[in-house]
Write an enzyme that holds these catalytic residues in place. Structure first.
Site, PDB file in Angstrom:
ATOM      1  N   SER A 180      45.432  40.979  53.644  1.00 21.81           N
ATOM      2  CA  SER A 180      44.731  40.037  52.778  1.00 21.81           C
ATOM      3  C   SER A 180      45.415  38.674  52.750  1.00 21.81           C
ATOM      4  O   SER A 180      46.643  38.573  52.823  1.00 21.81           O
ATOM      5  CB  SER A 180      44.675  40.594  51.347  1.00 21.81           C
ATOM      6  OG  SER A 180      44.171  39.641  50.438  1.00 21.81           O
ATOM      7  N   TYR A 197      40.186  34.154  53.215  1.00 22.25           N
ATOM      8  CA  TYR A 197      39.369  33.481  52.192  1.00 22.25           C
ATOM      9  C   TYR A 197      39.300  32.002  52.544  1.00 22.25           C
ATOM     10  O   TYR A 197      40.306  31.398  52.938  1.00 22.25           O
ATOM     11  CB  TYR A 197      39.976  33.638  50.798  1.00 22.25           C
ATOM     12  CG  TYR A 197      39.731  34.964  50.140  1.00 22.25           C
ATOM     13  CD1 TYR A 197      38.451  35.328  49.735  1.00 22.25           C
ATOM     14  CD2 TYR A 197      40.775  35.849  49.889  1.00 22.25           C
ATOM     15  CE1 TYR A 197      38.213  36.549  49.112  1.00 22.25           C
ATOM     16  CE2 TYR A 197      40.551  37.069  49.261  1.00 22.25           C
ATOM     17  CZ  TYR A 197      39.263  37.404  48.879  1.00 22.25           C
ATOM     18  OH  TYR A 197      39.037  38.610  48.266  1.00 22.25           O
ATOM     19  N   ARG A 228      33.244  44.776  43.042  1.00 20.18           N
ATOM     20  CA  ARG A 228      34.127  43.974  42.206  1.00 20.18           C
ATOM     21  C   ARG A 228      33.638  42.542  41.984  1.00 20.18           C
ATOM     22  O   ARG A 228      34.246  41.804  41.221  1.00 20.18           O
ATOM     23  CB  ARG A 228      35.530  43.932  42.844  1.00 20.18           C
ATOM     24  CG  ARG A 228      36.215  45.269  42.875  1.00 20.18           C
ATOM     25  CD  ARG A 228      37.463  45.254  43.741  1.00 20.18           C
ATOM     26  NE  ARG A 228      38.486  44.344  43.264  1.00 20.18           N
ATOM     27  CZ  ARG A 228      39.336  44.601  42.268  1.00 20.18           C
ATOM     28  NH1 ARG A 228      39.256  45.761  41.620  1.00 20.18           N
ATOM     29  NH2 ARG A 228      40.250  43.726  41.925  1.00 20.18           N
ATOM     30  N   GLY A 287      33.144  51.006  51.106  1.00 20.84           N
ATOM     31  CA  GLY A 287      32.550  51.293  49.811  1.00 20.84           C
ATOM     32  C   GLY A 287      32.296  52.764  49.554  1.00 20.84           C
ATOM     33  O   GLY A 287      31.323  53.336  50.060  1.00 20.84           O
ATOM     34  N   HIS A 295      32.274  44.293  48.295  1.00 20.18           N
ATOM     35  CA  HIS A 295      33.595  44.022  47.723  1.00 20.18           C
ATOM     36  C   HIS A 295      34.021  45.145  46.760  1.00 20.18           C
ATOM     37  O   HIS A 295      34.687  44.909  45.751  1.00 20.18           O
ATOM     38  CB  HIS A 295      33.587  42.678  46.987  1.00 20.18           C
ATOM     39  CG  HIS A 295      34.849  41.890  47.140  1.00 20.18           C
ATOM     40  ND1 HIS A 295      34.983  40.890  48.060  1.00 20.18           N
ATOM     41  CD2 HIS A 295      36.050  41.951  46.495  1.00 20.18           C
ATOM     42  CE1 HIS A 295      36.187  40.342  47.959  1.00 20.18           C
ATOM     43  NE2 HIS A 295      36.855  40.985  47.030  1.00 20.18           N
ATOM     44  N   LYS A 353      32.637  39.612  56.448  1.00 17.21           N
ATOM     45  CA  LYS A 353      32.720  40.719  55.490  1.00 17.21           C
ATOM     46  C   LYS A 353      31.992  40.354  54.193  1.00 17.21           C
ATOM     47  O   LYS A 353      32.274  39.314  53.586  1.00 17.21           O
ATOM     48  CB  LYS A 353      34.184  41.039  55.181  1.00 17.21           C
ATOM     49  CG  LYS A 353      34.391  42.163  54.179  1.00 17.21           C
ATOM     50  CD  LYS A 353      35.873  42.449  53.992  1.00 17.21           C
ATOM     51  CE  LYS A 353      36.112  43.561  53.005  1.00 17.21           C
ATOM     52  NZ  LYS A 353      35.810  43.152  51.614  1.00 17.21           N
ATOM     53  N   THR A 391      35.874  36.817  54.497  1.00 14.55           N
ATOM     54  CA  THR A 391      35.153  37.305  53.332  1.00 14.55           C
ATOM     55  C   THR A 391      34.175  36.237  52.859  1.00 14.55           C
ATOM     56  O   THR A 391      34.578  35.129  52.508  1.00 14.55           O
ATOM     57  CB  THR A 391      36.131  37.672  52.199  1.00 14.55           C
ATOM     58  OG1 THR A 391      36.952  38.761  52.636  1.00 14.55           O
ATOM     59  CG2 THR A 391      35.389  38.090  50.937  1.00 14.55           C
ATOM     60  N   PRO A 411      41.369  45.107  53.592  1.00 12.65           N
ATOM     61  CA  PRO A 411      42.281  44.202  52.890  1.00 12.65           C
ATOM     62  C   PRO A 411      42.297  44.487  51.392  1.00 12.65           C
ATOM     63  O   PRO A 411      41.257  44.550  50.750  1.00 12.65           O
ATOM     64  CB  PRO A 411      41.690  42.816  53.183  1.00 12.65           C
ATOM     65  CG  PRO A 411      40.244  43.072  53.477  1.00 12.65           C
ATOM     66  CD  PRO A 411      40.197  44.405  54.145  1.00 12.65           C
ATOM     67  N   VAL A 412      43.476  44.674  50.866  1.00 10.73           N
ATOM     68  CA  VAL A 412      43.687  44.838  49.422  1.00 10.73           C
ATOM     69  C   VAL A 412      44.816  43.903  49.022  1.00 10.73           C
ATOM     70  O   VAL A 412      45.894  43.921  49.633  1.00 10.73           O
ATOM     71  CB  VAL A 412      44.039  46.296  49.049  1.00 10.73           C
ATOM     72  CG1 VAL A 412      44.332  46.405  47.553  1.00 10.73           C
ATOM     73  CG2 VAL A 412      42.911  47.243  49.441  1.00 10.73           C
TER      74      VAL A 412
END
Length: 368
Positions: A116, A139, A263, A292, A260, A236, A165, A87-88
């Site tokens: 996302s 989220y 980030r 990652g 993440h 995640k 997440t 997801p971005v």
């Protein structure tokens, strides 16, 4: 000013690094800082990349690998390869088609795209446009009711799994992004959910502890959530084996070893460092995925050898998206898959199940 995306793939693009080199011409300066930047001094961003060189491959020769393949199965679905598009958020920052292009490429390559919560199109429109497998990244929305409503929308829209997440209840201090003055365009904000309402913080109190974290989820909340859906829920953002075991105990269908992309919190372990420890703790109870710093097919093979069922990529496919849209993303996935096939063939591995830890040598421990 950023250049328009390409309509064809130049012959000199043959790797992830080539897409990263090209993408800087196609992404606005501030958006590029948002994409490439990490938290604080970006030690973890660098660690994610560097950790893959801690292991050497020890190939085995003269093996019969005729008829080999890279197929894998996750939650009852057979994928052509173990490369999942992570997801971005806000992908229209990087290409006008955004998530529509990403999902098209994933479908063409017979893989999975994870959409996302902060996508730049509605989760329903993305699903309607897609012909492939989609997972939905979730989220926590500040309350059980709001979170469940979003889950139910994802279920109704045909998403096949939820990626919860758990490592980002508060945003990291992303200094590179701050220095560039990045701000998300209004038309891309809050497409799938309204902003979370935070309590007012009295003077002298902490905006973090007395504000944001008061609406953050707890273990009790996520245990409740898992019971509310028939979809598999992957957690995640797990880096500690005890958290992985606890997640499985409350019903997690999968673990994603992730920081993440460096980030959120700087100075944490590279994901590859955490992967074998978590895989050992889980001991095959559920699939373990990792993201990652993955930039080569050999990285994917190393991840499999250290316990991952599949891998997730983020920044690499966004570089390809910005450079050449859906065509670029599909091409990037094909490059990584072909690199994986080459590495497997030259290491005596006919299928992903033939990739074991004994094909690796830990450089930092055994060469000193």
């Amino acid at each position: 000013m950023a250049s328009a995306p390409l309509q064809a793939i130049p012959v000199d693009i043959v790797s992830v690094a080539d897409y990263e080199r090209r993408a800087v011409d196609h992404i606005d300066h501030a958006a590029l800082a948002y994409l490439q930047g990490g938290a604080a001094d970006e030690y973890t961003v660098k660690a994610n990349l560097n950790a893959w060189s801690d292991y050497d491959i020890q190939p085995r020769v003269l093996a019969d690998v005729r008829g080999g393949h890279t197929r894998c199965t996750l939650f009852g679905e057979t994928l052509a390869h173990p490369i999942i598009l992570a997801p971005v958020a806000s992908q229209r920052l990087f290409h006008p088609d955004g998530e529509y292009a990403t999902t098209l490429a994933a479908a063409v390559m017979q893989g999975v795209a994870v959409i996302s919560t902060q996508a730049s199109y509605s989760l329903e429109n993305i699903s309607n446009q897609s012909q492939g497998l989609l997972w939905f990244q979730l989220y926590w929305q500040g309350s059980r009711d709001a979170t469940l409503a979003l889950v139910q929308r994802a279920e109704a829209a045909g998403y096949r799994a939820l990626v919860l997440t758990v490592d980002a209840p508060v945003s990291g201090a992303r200094n590179r992004e701050q220095r560039a003055g990045f701000a998300l365009p209004t038309e891309m904000a809050n497409i799938n959910a309204p902003p979370i309402r935070l309590p007012s913080v009295p003077e002298g109190k902490s905006a973090i502890f007395d504000g944001v974290m008061t609406v953050a989820p707890t273990w009790e909340d996520v245990a409740w959530l898992v019971k509310q859906t028939s979809l598999p829920v992957l957690f995640k953002g797990i880096l500690h084996p005890d958290d992985a075991k606890r997640a499985v105990a409350i019903g997690a269908a999968g673990i994603i070893v992730s920081n993440h992309g460096g980030r959120v919190l700087d100075g944490v372990s590279a994901t590859l460092t955490a992967l074998p420890v978590i895989a050992a703790a889980i001991n095959g109870a559920v699939p373990v995925l990792v993201d990652g710093g993955i930039r080569r097919g050999t990285d994917i093979m190393k991840a499999r050898a250290l316990g991952a069922t599949a891998v997730m990529i983020g920044r690499p496919y966004i570089y390809a998206l910005a450079t050449a849209g859906a065509l670029g993303v599909a091409h990037l996935v094909r490059l990584l898959r072909e690199e994986l096939e080459i590495a497997m063939a030259l290491s005596g591995c006919k299928t992903l199940d033939d990739i074991h830890g004994d094909i690796l040598r830990r450089v930092t421990l055994e060469s000193t």
